[in-house]
Design a protein around this motif. Structure first.
Motif, PDB file in Angstrom:
ATOM      1  N   ARG A 119      98.244  32.116 100.772  1.00  0.00           N
ATOM      2  CA  ARG A 119      96.990  31.976 100.029  1.00  0.00           C
ATOM      3  C   ARG A 119      97.248  31.701  98.555  1.00  0.00           C
ATOM      4  O   ARG A 119      96.633  30.816  97.955  1.00  0.00           O
ATOM      5  N   GLN A 120      98.171  32.442  97.952  1.00  0.00           N
ATOM      6  CA  GLN A 120      98.449  32.218  96.526  1.00  0.00           C
ATOM      7  C   GLN A 120      99.230  30.933  96.293  1.00  0.00           C
ATOM      8  O   GLN A 120      99.190  30.354  95.214  1.00  0.00           O
ATOM      9  N   LEU A 141      98.984  27.943  98.086  1.00  0.00           N
ATOM     10  CA  LEU A 141      98.326  26.674  98.414  1.00  0.00           C
ATOM     11  C   LEU A 141      97.906  25.854  97.198  1.00  0.00           C
ATOM     12  O   LEU A 141      98.082  24.626  97.197  1.00  0.00           O
ATOM     13  N   PRO A 142      97.370  26.461  96.126  1.00  0.00           N
ATOM     14  CA  PRO A 142      96.972  25.640  94.973  1.00  0.00           C
ATOM     15  C   PRO A 142      98.136  24.901  94.307  1.00  0.00           C
ATOM     16  O   PRO A 142      97.916  23.904  93.622  1.00  0.00           O
ATOM     17  N   ARG A 143      99.366  25.373  94.507  1.00  0.00           N
ATOM     18  CA  ARG A 143     100.519  24.730  93.876  1.00  0.00           C
ATOM     19  C   ARG A 143     101.554  24.305  94.920  1.00  0.00           C
ATOM     20  O   ARG A 143     102.737  24.207  94.641  1.00  0.00           O
ATOM     21  N   TRP A 144     101.085  24.033  96.149  1.00  0.00           N
ATOM     22  CA  TRP A 144     102.003  23.806  97.264  1.00  0.00           C
ATOM     23  C   TRP A 144     102.944  22.636  97.030  1.00  0.00           C
ATOM     24  O   TRP A 144     104.095  22.653  97.452  1.00  0.00           O
TER      25      TRP A 144
END
Length: 377
Positions: free
Chosen positions: A155-156, A158-161
């Motif tokens: 979850r943490q 995904l925004p910077r995957w």
């Protein structure tokens, strides 16, 4: 774990830190299947004289920066693309794991700890029952029963995957996730590639020695081998190679590894990578590490259909006509690396490329070709 003790094989996982979820199985298979991944295109590119083959290997890889470095009985040959530079440090992702394995072997062979020590016991006086049976050996051999990454990681991330998915997950969260984990199966019974497990190993070794990971690796491995061009942190400026996205054009920021340093933080020059591999070819030349260098070459488990895949403490191992060869590959969000050596031929191969892993790219098959088919045939 003795050879053949692994009952089942689980190929899911992430042998290339930063690869997309859809890529994980493909890169795991490349890291496991060796000669079978050598495509006809790669074979054709590797025909000719040794120098011709290295030049062809560089041309076969579509990336802004490509370097192939080969040592045969200590004689080095390095070839780079126009954008590549043998003096830059490249991120090697999961190819960092042999460094972690060698550190564990160094500490164990010197009597500072034991392979069968409980990892949770190293981290605290009252280890939780579910993870107490997980040993340091289980962590480095991917037989701990832990998943590829902690359950609350995604979850943490995904925004910077596509850039730095590990950055927001610090060391204390890795340790806490481990201490509250429930292994998926009994430790020592199944192989499942796990960045989580090797990261926990790093924290356990640090706790056991009361030394931070960066300092511990530098003191016990990098310094004895004279690896001044190797680091576990980005140097900034012009010292480090710049990674690129799948398009080969868009730049990717330097890897920030969070609490997963042991699983993928190493960055090194091609010459330092060769020095690391040459030490495995001639352990007696580094007396302080000789026992550990021998230890990481011994087979410890077999897995897969027909027990076809052999692993040492930290390397994939394949048999060749000349005897066993050892290798590991890795990737970050914008770079790739391959490390391999064959003691019988005195050959070591280090290859790096500054483009994100793609299922169809030629980097890994070509690097395998240089190591496993040095004659080009």
């Amino acid at each position: 774990m003795s050879a053949g003790a692994d009952r089942n094989s689980d190929r899911r996982g992430d042998p290339g830190l930063g690869a997309d979820l859809s890529d994980l199985a493909g890169l795991t298979d490349l890291a496991s299947s060796g000669r079978a991944t050598l495509t006809e295109v790669a074979r054709a590119a590797l025909a000719g004289t040794p120098h011709d083959r290295l030049d062809a290997a560089v041309r076969a890889v579509d990336a802004p920066d490509v370097v192939f470095a080969v040592s045969v009985h200590g004689q080095r040959t390095v070839r780079a693309s126009p954008g590549g530079a043998e003096g830059l440090r490249y991120e090697i992702g999961s190819a960092s794991k042999p460094y972690a394995g060698l550190l564990l072997a160094r500490l164990a062979e010197a009597g500072h700890l034991a392979y069968e020590d409980s990892a949770a016991g190293c981290l605290g006086p009252r280890p939780p029952r579910p993870v107490e049976p997980i040993t340091l050996r289980h962590l480095i051999t991917h037989t701990s029963g832990l998943p590829a990454l902690p359950r609350d990681f995604y979850r943490q991330a995904l925004p910077r995957w596509r850039t730095n998915p590990f950055e927001g997950y610090p060391a204390h969260r890795v340790v806490d996730a481990f201490l509250h984990a429930r292994p998926r199966h009994r430790p020592g019974t199944r192989w499942h590639y796990s960045n989580f497990a090797v990261s926990v190993l790093g924290h356990a070794l640090s706790a056991a020695t009361r030394t931070g990971w960066d300092a511990l690796l530098a003191e016990q491995v990098l310094a004895p081998l004279g690896l001044s061009g190797t680091s576990t942190r980005a140097g900034g400026g012009a010292a480090d190679a710049v990674g690129h996205a799948r398009d080969g054009v868009s730049e990717v920021p330097p890897l920030r590894i969070g609490g997963f340093a042991a699983a993928g933080a190493v960055r090194a020059t091609p010459h330092d990578l060769l020095t690391f591999l040459e030490a495995h070819l001639r352990p007696e030349r580094t007396p302080s590490l000789a026992d550990a260098l021998h230890a990481v070459r011994r087979p410890v488990l077999r897995r897969g259909f027909g027990k076809a895949h052999t692993h040492t403490l930290t390397w994939f191992q394949h048999l060749t006509d000349d005897g066993p060869a050892y290798f590991h590959c890795g990737a970050t969000s914008g770079q790739q690396a391959f490390l391999g050596f064959c003691p019988a031929t005195g050959t070591a191969v280090a290859a790096v490329a500054s483009r994100r892993f793609r299922r169809a790219d030629a980097f890994v098959p070509t690097a395998y070709g240089v190591l496993f088919d040095p004659s080009g045939g």
